[in-house]
Design a protein around this motif. Structure first.
Motif, short mmCIF file in Angstrom:
data_model
loop_
_atom_site.label_atom_id
_atom_site.label_comp_id
_atom_site.label_asym_id
_atom_site.label_seq_id
_atom_site.Cartn_x
_atom_site.Cartn_y
_atom_site.Cartn_z
N THR A 82 10.90 11.68 28.70
CA THR A 82 10.16 12.74 28.71
C THR A 82 9.36 13.27 29.97
O THR A 82 9.39 14.36 30.67
CB THR A 82 9.03 12.90 27.56
N ASP A 83 8.92 12.10 30.65
CA ASP A 83 8.16 12.50 32.03
C ASP A 83 9.23 12.91 33.13
O ASP A 83 9.17 13.54 33.75
CB ASP A 83 7.29 11.15 32.39
N LEU A 85 11.82 14.45 32.69
CA LEU A 85 12.33 15.88 32.30
C LEU A 85 11.17 16.87 32.81
O LEU A 85 11.24 17.90 33.50
CB LEU A 85 12.62 16.22 30.80
N VAL A 86 9.99 16.54 32.44
CA VAL A 86 8.74 17.15 32.98
C VAL A 86 8.93 17.46 34.55
O VAL A 86 8.84 18.26 35.31
CB VAL A 86 7.44 16.74 32.62
N TRP A 87 9.03 16.09 35.21
CA TRP A 87 8.76 16.20 36.69
C TRP A 87 10.06 16.62 37.20
O TRP A 87 10.26 17.27 38.04
CB TRP A 87 8.61 14.82 37.40
N SER A 89 11.99 19.02 35.84
CA SER A 89 11.70 20.66 35.96
C SER A 89 10.99 21.32 36.77
O SER A 89 11.11 22.20 37.55
CB SER A 89 11.35 21.01 34.47
N PHE A 90 9.86 20.39 37.28
CA PHE A 90 8.85 20.76 38.21
C PHE A 90 9.53 20.70 39.63
O PHE A 90 9.33 21.69 40.41
CB PHE A 90 7.86 19.62 38.23
N ASN A 128 17.59 17.51 36.58
CA ASN A 128 16.94 17.02 35.08
C ASN A 128 18.24 15.98 34.64
O ASN A 128 17.59 14.99 34.14
CB ASN A 128 16.66 18.15 33.87
N SER A 131 17.29 13.28 36.73
CA SER A 131 15.93 12.59 36.53
C SER A 131 16.25 11.50 35.30
O SER A 131 15.48 10.60 35.36
CB SER A 131 14.97 13.69 36.39
#
Length: 138
Positions: A82-83, A85-87, A89-90, A128, A131
């Motif tokens: 999950t982290d 994917l967040v990073w 996407s960032f 993603n 990642s």
């Protein structure tokens, strides 16, 4: 910094490189081939033979992106999907997509918004996927 570089999970790095690159092949030669050619103003041109620079060049650039992402993940201790994917996407929106649109806004790109949308979406999906792979424990 070198210790982080040498401690990267290189299997994950090269797996991410392979999948990101394979996605690019699918994206630009099958899924969005026609739209991509239109964005470049080449929809009526005969396709030239594929030169190796157009295969190896993007792969080398993608390798740099993936290594940089892996180092960033290591320093930030990103270990969960999950982290990642967040990073991812960032990074995808904040660096890759923004830079792609910046490159597209160029008099040599006849349809910069279309080019930017196709290429940015590719990089957002690709980073993603990369990642997610970078945080896996194989």
């Amino acid at each position: 910094m070198l210790e982080i570089f040498f401690s990267l999970n290189w299997i994950n790095v090269f797996l991410a490189l392979f999948l990101y690159s394979f996605l690019g092949f699918i994206w630009f030669t099958i899924l969005f081939k026609k739209q991509y050619r239109i964005s470049l103003g080449k929809e009526n041109d005969t396709e030239p033979p594929l030169a190796m620079i157009f295969v190896l060049g993007p792969m080398l650039c993608t390798l740099v992106i993936i290594i940089t992402t892996a180092i960033l993940f290591s320093r930030l201790e990103i270990e969960k999907s999950t982290d990642a994917l967040v990073w991812g996407s960032f990074i995808g929106i904040g660096f890759l997509s923004a830079n792609t649109f910046n490159i597209a806004i160029n008099p040599n790109i006849p349809k910069p918004i279309l080019y930017g949308a196709i290429s940015s979406a590719y990089h957002l999906v690709g980073i993603n996927v990369a990642s997610l792979l970078l945080v896996q424990k194989f």
